[in-house]
Design an enzyme around this catalytic site. Structure first.
Site, mmCIF file in Angstrom:
data_model
loop_
_atom_site.group_PDB
_atom_site.id
_atom_site.type_symbol
_atom_site.label_atom_id
_atom_site.label_comp_id
_atom_site.label_asym_id
_atom_site.label_seq_id
_atom_site.Cartn_x
_atom_site.Cartn_y
_atom_site.Cartn_z
ATOM 1 C CD GLU A 46 -21.821 9.556 19.191
ATOM 2 O OE1 GLU A 46 -20.706 10.108 19.339
ATOM 3 O OE2 GLU A 46 -22.618 9.419 20.113
ATOM 4 C CG ASN A 50 -16.105 11.643 16.494
ATOM 5 O OD1 ASN A 50 -16.176 11.978 17.665
ATOM 6 N ND2 ASN A 50 -16.126 10.376 16.102
ATOM 7 N NE ARG A 104 -16.424 14.110 23.412
ATOM 8 C CZ ARG A 104 -17.571 14.757 23.333
ATOM 9 N NH1 ARG A 104 -17.733 15.929 23.879
ATOM 10 N NH2 ARG A 104 -18.591 14.200 22.719
HETATM 11 N N1 LIG Z 1 -13.145 13.332 12.390
HETATM 12 C C1 LIG Z 1 -12.072 13.017 13.145
HETATM 13 N N2 LIG Z 1 -10.883 13.642 12.951
HETATM 14 C C2 LIG Z 1 -9.799 13.355 13.711
HETATM 15 N N3 LIG Z 1 -9.796 12.433 14.703
HETATM 16 C C3 LIG Z 1 -10.947 11.767 14.940
HETATM 17 C C4 LIG Z 1 -12.140 12.014 14.179
HETATM 18 N N4 LIG Z 1 -13.115 11.198 14.635
HETATM 19 C C5 LIG Z 1 -12.560 10.480 15.631
HETATM 20 N N5 LIG Z 1 -11.267 10.810 15.823
HETATM 21 C C6 LIG Z 1 -10.334 10.183 16.805
HETATM 22 O O1 LIG Z 1 -10.874 8.940 17.191
HETATM 23 C C7 LIG Z 1 -11.046 8.879 18.599
HETATM 24 C C8 LIG Z 1 -12.260 8.030 18.937
HETATM 25 O O2 LIG Z 1 -13.456 8.631 18.459
HETATM 26 P P1 LIG Z 1 -14.814 8.315 19.229
HETATM 27 O O3 LIG Z 1 -15.897 9.120 18.615
HETATM 28 O O4 LIG Z 1 -15.001 6.845 19.289
HETATM 29 O O5 LIG Z 1 -14.510 8.796 20.714
HETATM 30 P P2 LIG Z 1 -14.433 10.301 21.270
HETATM 31 O O6 LIG Z 1 -14.969 11.264 20.267
HETATM 32 O O7 LIG Z 1 -13.059 10.550 21.741
HETATM 33 O O8 LIG Z 1 -15.415 10.239 22.508
HETATM 34 P P3 LIG Z 1 -17.037 10.271 22.416
HETATM 35 O O9 LIG Z 1 -17.420 10.039 20.996
HETATM 36 O O10 LIG Z 1 -17.498 9.182 23.312
HETATM 37 O O11 LIG Z 1 -17.409 11.616 22.896
HETATM 38 C C9 LIG Z 1 -11.135 10.327 19.047
HETATM 39 O O12 LIG Z 1 -10.764 10.497 20.396
HETATM 40 C C10 LIG Z 1 -10.167 11.014 18.070
HETATM 41 O O13 LIG Z 1 -8.848 10.872 18.510
HETATM 42 MG MG LIG Z 2 -16.770 10.966 19.327
#
Ligand SMILES: Nc1ncnc2c1ncn2[C@@H]1O[C@H](COP(=O)(O)OP(=O)(O)OP(=O)(O)O)[C@@H](O)[C@H]1O
Ligand SMILES: [Mg+2]
Lengths: 145, 109
Positions: A46, A50, A104
């Site tokens: 995860e 991200n 996502r």
């Molecule tokens: N490393 C990162 N850099 C910039 N923004 C981030 C980062 N990690 C997370 N985010 C932000 O936080 C939000 C939530 O992250 P999360 O992993 O919970 O959900 P997601 O990645 O959008 O979906 P999923 O993980 O279910 O595929 C993301 O949509 C993004 O906007």
């Molecule tokens: Mg994610």
């Protein structure tokens, strides 16, 4: 701290499996259960995904992963130098995603929080994001859940 | 990640094999989506999926959005305990019913 590892990878999706398997192999010396290893692999996947999708928006960049063991406590730190997160509280909400058009689900942080014992996020817009997670292997509380 | 696609009436059966992460989903999504105009429902068989993270949830949820618009269903079967935990956490079972065998899942659509 008893032992540690450091890994630096370019932001490429084919490195996601390598990263989680490498951390899992490192953690194996603390004798985790299969379920605990699955938790660790999922959390690393995860955080690294991200960094690739959000941090570097599927473009080039460097991801640094550190894992350390103190007794049976595993700590994992995943760092990117990408776009950063402006509203961390919102980002951590279950089902929140800034990229619904990319299929996502917004479950990444929720998975990291529930599969690890602790998950801290430090981020600054334009500078990057650091996700630090820890898990105690053999914790009674973990076995109950 | 390997995928086998099979038509069963108006249902597309998607048998996945390997680790379902962001990289795997990228190579898989269009293979599934090109078949969608021919079918109403989708059945995801997770029997040979050893690992899944939120990218797998996103794949399933994204296909659900597409077929549910035309009144179709998405069902899934044969989840390992690890895959099941990720599903449970997301609450996706309210939209995507889970079954223990492909036959049961197919009978439900
Ligand atoms: N490393 C990162 N850099 C910039 N923004 C981030 C980062 N990690 C997370 N985010 C932000 O936080 C939000 C939530 O992250 P999360 O992993 O919970 O959900 P997601 O990645 O959008 O979906 P999923 O993980 O279910 O595929 C993301 O949509 C993004 O906007
Ligand atoms: Mg994610």
């Amino acid at each position: 701290m008893d032992n540690y590892m450091k890994l630096e990878i370019p932001s490429k999706s084919q490195n996601e499996s390598f990263a989680r398997v490498a951390v899992a192999a490192f953690a194996a010396q603390a004798d985790p259960t299969i379920d605990e290893i699955t938790d660790v692999k999922t959390a690393v996947s995860e955080a690294v995904t991200n960094a690739i999708i959000h941090g570097y928006e599927n473009g080039p960049g460097i991801i640094a992963i550190t894992a350390s063991l103190t007794g049976r406590t595993l700590e994992i730190i995943v760092v990117d130098y990408g776009v950063g997160i402006t509203d961390i509280e919102q980002a951590r909400q279950p089902l929140y995603t800034s990229k619904p058009e990319l299929d996502r689900s917004g479950m990444g942080f929720t998975i990291m929080e529930s599969f690890m014992d602790q998950c801290r996020v430090v981020s600054k817009a334009g500078e990057g994001t650091t996700v630090s997670m820890s898990k105690v292997f053999g914790d009674i509380d973990n076995k109950m859940s | 990640m390997e995928v086998k696609l099979k038509l069963a009436g108006d249902t597309l059966v998607v048998r996945l094999r390997g680790e379902l992460d962001h990289h795997a989903v990228n190579g898989l999504r269009s293979k599934i989506d090109t078949k969608l105009p021919q079918v109403k429902n989708i059945l995801f068989n997770f029997n040979e999926v050893g690992f899944m993270d939120s990218s797998g949830l996103g794949l399933v949820l994204g296909r659900y959005k597409i077929v549910s618009e035309k009144g179709g269903k998405v069902v899934a079967c044969s989840l390992s305990p690890g895959v099941n935990r990720v599903f449970e956490l997301s609450g996706l079972q309210s939209k995507i019913p889970l079954y223990s065998t492909e036959r049961e899942a197919l009978n439900s659509v």
